[in-house]
Design a protein around this motif. Structure first.
Motif, PDB file in Angstrom:
ATOM      1  N   GLU A 129      39.298 -29.037  12.032  1.00 26.51           N
ATOM      2  CA  GLU A 129      38.964 -29.731  13.281  1.00 26.51           C
ATOM      3  C   GLU A 129      38.230 -28.834  14.258  1.00 26.51           C
ATOM      4  N   SER A 130      38.329 -27.508  14.078  1.00 25.00           N
ATOM      5  CA  SER A 130      37.718 -26.596  15.045  1.00 25.00           C
ATOM      6  C   SER A 130      36.198 -26.604  14.977  1.00 25.00           C
ATOM      7  N   GLN A 131      35.628 -27.125  13.879  1.00 21.63           N
ATOM      8  CA  GLN A 131      34.177 -27.166  13.825  1.00 21.63           C
ATOM      9  C   GLN A 131      33.587 -28.233  14.758  1.00 21.63           C
ATOM     10  N   ASP A 149      25.525 -21.981  15.546  1.00 22.39           N
ATOM     11  CA  ASP A 149      25.904 -23.376  15.314  1.00 22.39           C
ATOM     12  C   ASP A 149      27.165 -23.425  14.458  1.00 22.39           C
ATOM     13  N   THR A 150      28.273 -23.850  15.052  1.00 22.13           N
ATOM     14  CA  THR A 150      29.554 -23.910  14.344  1.00 22.13           C
ATOM     15  C   THR A 150      29.988 -25.343  14.056  1.00 22.13           C
ATOM     16  N   SER A 151      29.058 -26.278  14.052  1.00 22.98           N
ATOM     17  CA  SER A 151      29.410 -27.685  13.921  1.00 22.98           C
ATOM     18  C   SER A 151      29.798 -28.078  12.491  1.00 22.98           C
ATOM     19  N   SER A 152      29.488 -27.251  11.507  1.00 26.98           N
ATOM     20  CA  SER A 152      29.812 -27.618  10.122  1.00 26.98           C
ATOM     21  C   SER A 152      30.224 -26.400   9.290  1.00 26.98           C
ATOM     22  N   PHE A 153      30.737 -25.359   9.929  1.00 24.67           N
ATOM     23  CA  PHE A 153      31.050 -24.137   9.200  1.00 24.67           C
ATOM     24  C   PHE A 153      32.173 -24.355   8.193  1.00 24.67           C
ATOM     25  N   TYR A 154      33.197 -25.141   8.549  1.00 19.38           N
ATOM     26  CA  TYR A 154      34.321 -25.325   7.637  1.00 19.38           C
ATOM     27  C   TYR A 154      33.912 -26.143   6.417  1.00 19.38           C
ATOM     28  N   THR A 155      33.101 -27.165   6.626  1.00 21.73           N
ATOM     29  CA  THR A 155      32.626 -27.980   5.500  1.00 21.73           C
ATOM     30  C   THR A 155      31.823 -27.141   4.522  1.00 21.73           C
ATOM     31  N   GLU A 156      30.945 -26.301   5.049  1.00 19.33           N
ATOM     32  CA  GLU A 156      30.084 -25.476   4.189  1.00 19.33           C
ATOM     33  C   GLU A 156      30.884 -24.415   3.451  1.00 19.33           C
ATOM     34  N   LEU A 157      31.737 -23.701   4.173  1.00 22.07           N
ATOM     35  CA  LEU A 157      32.480 -22.608   3.536  1.00 22.07           C
ATOM     36  C   LEU A 157      33.556 -23.115   2.584  1.00 22.07           C
ATOM     37  N   SER A 158      34.209 -24.219   2.918  1.00 18.22           N
ATOM     38  CA  SER A 158      35.228 -24.755   2.009  1.00 18.22           C
ATOM     39  C   SER A 158      34.588 -25.330   0.747  1.00 18.22           C
ATOM     40  N   THR A 185      41.016 -16.516  13.254  1.00 21.04           N
ATOM     41  CA  THR A 185      40.335 -16.147  14.483  1.00 21.04           C
ATOM     42  C   THR A 185      39.981 -17.375  15.313  1.00 21.04           C
ATOM     43  N   VAL A 186      39.490 -18.418  14.639  1.00 17.68           N
ATOM     44  CA  VAL A 186      39.060 -19.627  15.353  1.00 17.68           C
ATOM     45  C   VAL A 186      40.248 -20.367  15.952  1.00 17.68           C
ATOM     46  N   THR A 187      41.343 -20.449  15.215  1.00 14.97           N
ATOM     47  CA  THR A 187      42.523 -21.174  15.702  1.00 14.97           C
ATOM     48  C   THR A 187      43.495 -20.277  16.449  1.00 14.97           C
ATOM     49  N   ASP A 188      43.117 -19.013  16.695  1.00 13.29           N
ATOM     50  CA  ASP A 188      43.967 -18.065  17.413  1.00 13.29           C
ATOM     51  C   ASP A 188      45.327 -17.956  16.738  1.00 13.29           C
ATOM     52  N   ASP A 189      45.282 -17.682  15.405  1.00 12.29           N
ATOM     53  CA  ASP A 189      46.488 -17.568  14.578  1.00 12.29           C
ATOM     54  C   ASP A 189      47.343 -18.834  14.653  1.00 12.29           C
ATOM     55  N   SER A 190      46.672 -19.979  14.538  1.00 16.21           N
ATOM     56  CA  SER A 190      47.308 -21.305  14.494  1.00 16.21           C
ATOM     57  C   SER A 190      48.046 -21.665  15.779  1.00 16.21           C
ATOM     58  N   THR A 191      47.674 -21.056  16.904  1.00 19.98           N
ATOM     59  CA  THR A 191      48.279 -21.426  18.181  1.00 19.98           C
ATOM     60  C   THR A 191      47.469 -22.483  18.926  1.00 19.98           C
ATOM     61  N   ARG A 192      46.283 -22.766  18.486  1.00 17.94           N
ATOM     62  CA  ARG A 192      45.461 -23.798  19.099  1.00 17.94           C
ATOM     63  C   ARG A 192      45.923 -25.179  18.634  1.00 17.94           C
ATOM     64  N   GLU A 199      37.644 -23.493  34.850  1.00 20.66           N
ATOM     65  CA  GLU A 199      37.831 -22.476  33.823  1.00 20.66           C
ATOM     66  C   GLU A 199      37.566 -23.074  32.448  1.00 20.66           C
ATOM     67  N   VAL A 200      37.128 -22.225  31.550  1.00 19.19           N
ATOM     68  CA  VAL A 200      36.818 -22.664  30.200  1.00 19.19           C
ATOM     69  C   VAL A 200      37.294 -21.592  29.223  1.00 19.19           C
ATOM     70  N   SER A 201      37.848 -22.056  28.107  1.00 24.50           N
ATOM     71  CA  SER A 201      38.261 -21.147  27.043  1.00 24.50           C
ATOM     72  C   SER A 201      37.135 -21.060  26.024  1.00 24.50           C
ATOM     73  N   HIS A 202      36.785 -19.847  25.690  1.00 27.68           N
ATOM     74  CA  HIS A 202      35.714 -19.655  24.713  1.00 27.68           C
ATOM     75  C   HIS A 202      36.092 -18.510  23.792  1.00 27.68           C
ATOM     76  N   LEU A 203      35.507 -18.534  22.636  1.00 23.50           N
ATOM     77  CA  LEU A 203      35.787 -17.530  21.623  1.00 23.50           C
ATOM     78  C   LEU A 203      34.865 -16.336  21.815  1.00 23.50           C
ATOM     79  N   VAL A 204      35.462 -15.161  21.768  1.00 13.05           N
ATOM     80  CA  VAL A 204      34.699 -13.917  21.859  1.00 13.05           C
ATOM     81  C   VAL A 204      34.803 -13.213  20.500  1.00 13.05           C
ATOM     82  N   VAL A 205      33.694 -13.052  19.832  1.00 13.50           N
ATOM     83  CA  VAL A 205      33.666 -12.386  18.539  1.00 13.50           C
ATOM     84  C   VAL A 205      33.479 -10.892  18.771  1.00 13.50           C
TER      85      VAL A 205
END
Length: 243
Positions: A157-159, A168-177, A144-151, A62-68
């Motif tokens: 770190e989620s990037q 590609d979500t490898s640098s989204f937080y760096t770019e947006l912040s 949404t990414v951290t599931d309301d901080s439950t992850r 099983e794998v957990s994945h994000l559904v937008v």
């Protein structure tokens, strides 16, 4: 150094800083838009799902994945990018004008200074609104990414965590912040623009009011009147002796 020259030099410096801050908004937003294939991450909604995805893991685990469920409105990202682009273009144009005025030793007219104050105040409110919008949108996407901080990881770190999205979500937080911090700097610089523009308007108004009065004041101090310039001054009266 005269007051107007100091104000011009300060305004030139502020315009130069605005160009740098505007580029630090435009470039990260452009990179993020390219990585997300034109989609806007701000205010996006979604949830985490755990299911068997052999095509993702290569086995039967099983794998957990994000559904937008819904990507954010494109206007949320475009608004911040627009403010950054306008700041860069306006800073380049006005910076050149300030250098030209410094070289020519003169300043804007009274009407032009008033328009500059009005434009600076309007863009100040626009940039402030864009900063708030970007900050709230990033918080919404992080929830949404951290599931309301439950992850077990933070938004930064989620990037580095696989979300199994088609972007590609490898640098989204760096770019947006980075864009968020730069946009708040742009807002602060527009506040400085407004203050400096008002001071230049006040100085131009003072020069306009007191300028015509200076020759007259100088004449009064010297005891000279223009009406007396065409006629010779009467000779001084001689005292008479009483016998």
């Amino acid at each position: 150094m005269e007051l107007d020259r100091r104000l011009l030099l300060a305004h030139c410096t502020t315009h130069a800083l605005s160009i740098v801050a505007g580029l630090l908004v435009v470039v990260p937003m452009a990179l993020n838009g390219s990585a997300f294939k034109g989609r806007c991450a701000l205010f996006s909604t979604g949830y985490w799902r755990t299911e068997d995805r052999p095509e993702l893991t290569g086995d039967q685990g099983e794998v957990s994945h994000l559904v937008v469920q819904q990507w954010g409105p494109p206007a949320a990202c475009q608004f911040a990018t627009f403010v950054g682009i306008f700041t860069v273009l306006y800073g380049a144009a006005q910076g050149w004008r300030c250098l030209f005025y410094l070289h020519g030793r003169h300043d804007d007219t009274l009407f032009s200074s008033f328009l500059t104050v009005l434009l600076s105040v309007c863009v100040l409110f626009l940039s402030g609104g864009a900063s708030i919008l970007l900050s709230l949108g990033l918080v919404s996407w992080c929830d949404t990414v951290t599931d309301d901080s439950t992850r077990p990881y933070s938004c930064a770190e989620s990037q580095s965590v696989p979300l199994y999205l088609d972007v590609d979500t490898s640098s989204f937080y760096t770019e947006l912040s980075l864009a968020q911090a730069s946009l708040w700097c742009v807002t602060a610089l527009w506040l400085v623009h407004s203050v400096l523009a008002f001071l230049r308007l006040y100085h131009s108004h003072s020069q306009h009011i007191t300028g015509p009065c200076r020759p007259r004041e100088k004449e009064l101090l010297l005891g000279y009147s223009p009406s007396e310039s065409g006629s010779p001054s009467p000779p001084p009266a001689t005292p008479t002796l009483l016998v």
